[in-house]
Scaffold this active site. Structure first.
Site, mmCIF file in Angstrom:
data_model
loop_
_atom_site.group_PDB
_atom_site.id
_atom_site.type_symbol
_atom_site.label_atom_id
_atom_site.label_comp_id
_atom_site.label_asym_id
_atom_site.label_seq_id
_atom_site.Cartn_x
_atom_site.Cartn_y
_atom_site.Cartn_z
ATOM 1 N N ASP A 19 -10.944 -4.157 -11.852
ATOM 2 C CA ASP A 19 -11.027 -5.596 -11.553
ATOM 3 C C ASP A 19 -11.590 -6.384 -12.740
ATOM 4 O OD1 ASP A 19 -10.407 -4.632 -8.954
ATOM 5 O OD2 ASP A 19 -12.527 -4.467 -8.476
ATOM 6 N N GLU A 201 -4.153 -9.674 -2.733
ATOM 7 C CA GLU A 201 -5.544 -9.827 -3.173
ATOM 8 C C GLU A 201 -5.567 -10.072 -4.677
ATOM 9 O OE1 GLU A 201 -7.411 -6.100 -2.137
ATOM 10 O OE2 GLU A 201 -6.659 -5.075 -3.930
#
Length: 318
Positions: A19, A201
């Site tokens: 991420d 997401e």
């Protein structure tokens, strides 16, 4: 492909950092943060170039609580500079309920966010009349500006059973409170968004030629993980779902020829030459040992963003 001496595209750039998020400040400093394998805190590093970031000292600027809220699963931090202050947006669970994932905000008013003092602003607040946002599993928030307004985009699960992770948008009133009620941007419509789990997401925003492009990630966190994209005109009402067009196919997915698996959860920045760059995580092994969520081998990588004749971004392993 070579970036510059000692650095390549589409190969591990910063190891075991999922991420990944890179922010280039107005003074030229690049800041890097990401999820760490232990999911137990938030780290920052900085340098004057993308080439130097892998070698920059990494500092933990916040550690998870021992119990209660913000005590488990510290995920996907992003660093933003709003209203002359630094903000870190991240998701966290509760040791007594580890899947009670919610979005939280840290604030720092000092010049240097690495050496500065961070204050917990608590959970992200929805608009007063919003009865739905942040009631369920919520994570992966990003913030972007358009025509003087700031918007907050996040993923939240709805439904029963395994649940469905959708992406929502709202306008910001303050850096830690929404002005508008949630608007649904995208839900997993296609088979490539429904592998293992039904997931949208990891939103990220890049602009070009008065167009806004919002990339996102889909499906479970193994090799099926991939990137989709929405687009809208910067002059449109971004809180109107009809302003956004969703691409029918993924814009980036695993490619065995390049040995890159599960690319996704990206962010955008520019290098010192002004080239648009995408920072993303991916794996280099096809077979994953154990639960993909807890396998540490998601590495931060770099890709130069190309633009086609229509002004749309093109993402290629080359």
């Amino acid at each position: 492909m070579e970036l510059k001496e000692g650095l390549k595209y589409n190969t591990p750039w910063i190891m075991q950092r999922a991420d990944p998020y890179v922010y280039r400040h107005s003074d030229g400093w690049y800041y890097f943060t990401a999820s760490v394998p232990a999911y137990d805190g938030i780290v920052l590093r900085r340098s004057k170039s993308l080439e130097e970031l892998p070698f920059a000292e990494e500092t933990e600027i916040w550690h998870k609580h021992g119990h209660g809220k913000m005590s488990e699963h510290i995920w996907a931090p992003e660093l933003h500079y709003l209203d002359q202050k630094w903000y870190l947006y991240f998701a966290a669970g509760d040791k007594e309920d580890i899947w009670a994932i919610r979005p939280y905000v840290l604030e720092c008013g000092d010049e240097n966010p690495i050496t500065g003092t961070w204050t917990e602003r608590g959970m992200m607040q929805c608009a007063d009349e919003d009865e739905f946002s942040f009631r369920g599993f919520s994570l992966d928030a990003t913030v972007f500006e358009n025509l003087g307004k700031y918007y907050y985009v996040w993923a939240e699960k709805v439904g029963v059973g395994k649940q469905i992770s959708n992406l929502y948008i709202g306008e910001l009133e303050t850096p830690y409170k929404l002005k508008s009620v949630q608007v649904l941007l995208t839900t997993p419509d296609y088979p490539w968004e429904r592998v293992g789990f039904w997931v949208n997401e990891g939103p990220a925003v890049i602009k070009n030629n008065k167009q806004i492009f919002l990339t996102y990630s889909a499906s479970e966190t193994g090799i099926a993980y991939c990137m989709g994209m929405l687009s809208a005109s910067e002059d449109s009402n971004l809180l109107d779902p009809l302003s956004w067009k969703k691409e029918r196919m993924p814009v980036l997915s695993s490619d065995e020829a390049y040995g890159i698996y599960g690319p996704g959860h990206n962010s955008f920045t520019k290098d010192n030459d002004g080239n648009d760059m995408m920072v993303y995580h991916a794996r280099t092994e096809k077979e994953i040992i154990g639960d993909p969520l807890y396998n540490p081998n998601r590495h931060a990588m770099l890709m130069q963003v190309k633009w086609n004749d229509e002004g749309f971004p093109v993402f290629r392993f080359e």
